[in-house]
Write a protein that holds these residues in place. Structure first.
Motif, PDB file in Angstrom:
ATOM      1  N   HIS A 194       0.817  -1.222   0.000  1.00  0.00           N
ATOM      2  CA  HIS A 194       0.000   0.000   0.000  1.00  0.00           C
ATOM      3  C   HIS A 194       0.850   1.271   0.000  1.00  0.00           C
ATOM      4  O   HIS A 194       0.334   2.357  -0.234  1.00  0.00           O
ATOM      5  CB  HIS A 194      -0.904   0.050   1.241  1.00  0.00           C
ATOM      6  N   ASP A 195       2.136   1.149   0.277  1.00  0.00           N
ATOM      7  CA  ASP A 195       3.027   2.296   0.454  1.00  0.00           C
ATOM      8  C   ASP A 195       3.318   2.957  -0.892  1.00  0.00           C
ATOM      9  O   ASP A 195       3.870   2.327  -1.792  1.00  0.00           O
ATOM     10  CB  ASP A 195       4.323   1.817   1.114  1.00  0.00           C
ATOM     11  N   VAL A 196       2.980   4.222  -1.014  1.00  0.00           N
ATOM     12  CA  VAL A 196       3.234   4.937  -2.272  1.00  0.00           C
ATOM     13  C   VAL A 196       4.726   5.112  -2.519  1.00  0.00           C
ATOM     14  O   VAL A 196       5.141   5.370  -3.647  1.00  0.00           O
ATOM     15  CB  VAL A 196       2.516   6.309  -2.322  1.00  0.00           C
ATOM     16  N   ALA A 197       5.544   4.959  -1.470  1.00  0.00           N
ATOM     17  CA  ALA A 197       6.997   5.064  -1.614  1.00  0.00           C
ATOM     18  C   ALA A 197       7.654   3.699  -1.862  1.00  0.00           C
ATOM     19  O   ALA A 197       8.874   3.598  -1.852  1.00  0.00           O
ATOM     20  CB  ALA A 197       7.596   5.716  -0.371  1.00  0.00           C
ATOM     21  N   ASN A 198       6.864   2.661  -2.088  1.00  0.00           N
ATOM     22  CA  ASN A 198       7.421   1.339  -2.361  1.00  0.00           C
ATOM     23  C   ASN A 198       8.312   1.450  -3.600  1.00  0.00           C
ATOM     24  O   ASN A 198       7.846   1.853  -4.669  1.00  0.00           O
ATOM     25  CB  ASN A 198       6.286   0.332  -2.590  1.00  0.00           C
ATOM     26  N   PRO A 199       9.598   1.103  -3.484  1.00  0.00           N
ATOM     27  CA  PRO A 199      10.520   1.282  -4.615  1.00  0.00           C
ATOM     28  C   PRO A 199      10.259   0.356  -5.796  1.00  0.00           C
ATOM     29  O   PRO A 199      10.840   0.552  -6.868  1.00  0.00           O
ATOM     30  CB  PRO A 199      11.893   0.986  -3.992  1.00  0.00           C
TER      31      PRO A 199
END
Length: 147
Positions: free
Chosen positions: A40-45
């Protein structure tokens, strides 16, 4: 939670946002179950154009395998690297991970292994939704040197 994200970060070569697992809910000599909300993390690389492809789940599974190796003593120290040498029978049941609500569960079962090579069956699900499954062969390289 049996193993925290901080402990996981000490067992795998990945750091920061690339440490994708949030914890370990179960493990024994042959298997591991990990959990994560990082899809869910928008910063997931691993996101591409704002979306997290389902095939990114292979990295979640690979990290679960690495943690299992650390917990069972298959790997004595934090590896500098490991190599995903092969994948078989990979089936994606969805196209994306980021649009699935709930906690991701990553299961991996060791089929065979020693200090240099391990084979695992793996599966990922979010709630009742099957996400991905397959078999991976992992070459362990604790020292970072190649043979």
């Amino acid at each position: 939670m049996l193993v925290t994200k901080e402990a996981i970060a000490g067992m795998i070569p990945h750091t920061g946002n690339m440490c994708l697992l949030d914890g370990v809910s179960h493990w024994d000599a042959n298997s591991i179950t990990c959990v994560s909300q990082t899809h869910h993390d928008v910063a997931n690389p691993m996101r591409i154009n704002g979306q997290l492809p389902a095939l990114s789940g292979i990295e979640y599974a690979a990290q679960a395998m690495a943690v299992h190796g650390g917990l069972t003593g298959l790997v004595d120290e934090k590896p500098k690297s490991g190599y995903l040498a092969g994948l078989r029978d990979v089936v994606c049941h969805v196209s994306r991970l980021d649009d699935l609500e709930g906690e991701m569960v990553v299961d991996a079962e060791q089929v065979m292994g020693d200090a240099s090579l391990a084979i695992y069956n793996f599966s990922l699900k979010v709630g009742a939704t099957a996400v991905l499954q397959g078999r991976a062969t992992v070459v362990l390289n604790v020292t970072g040197e190649t043979a």
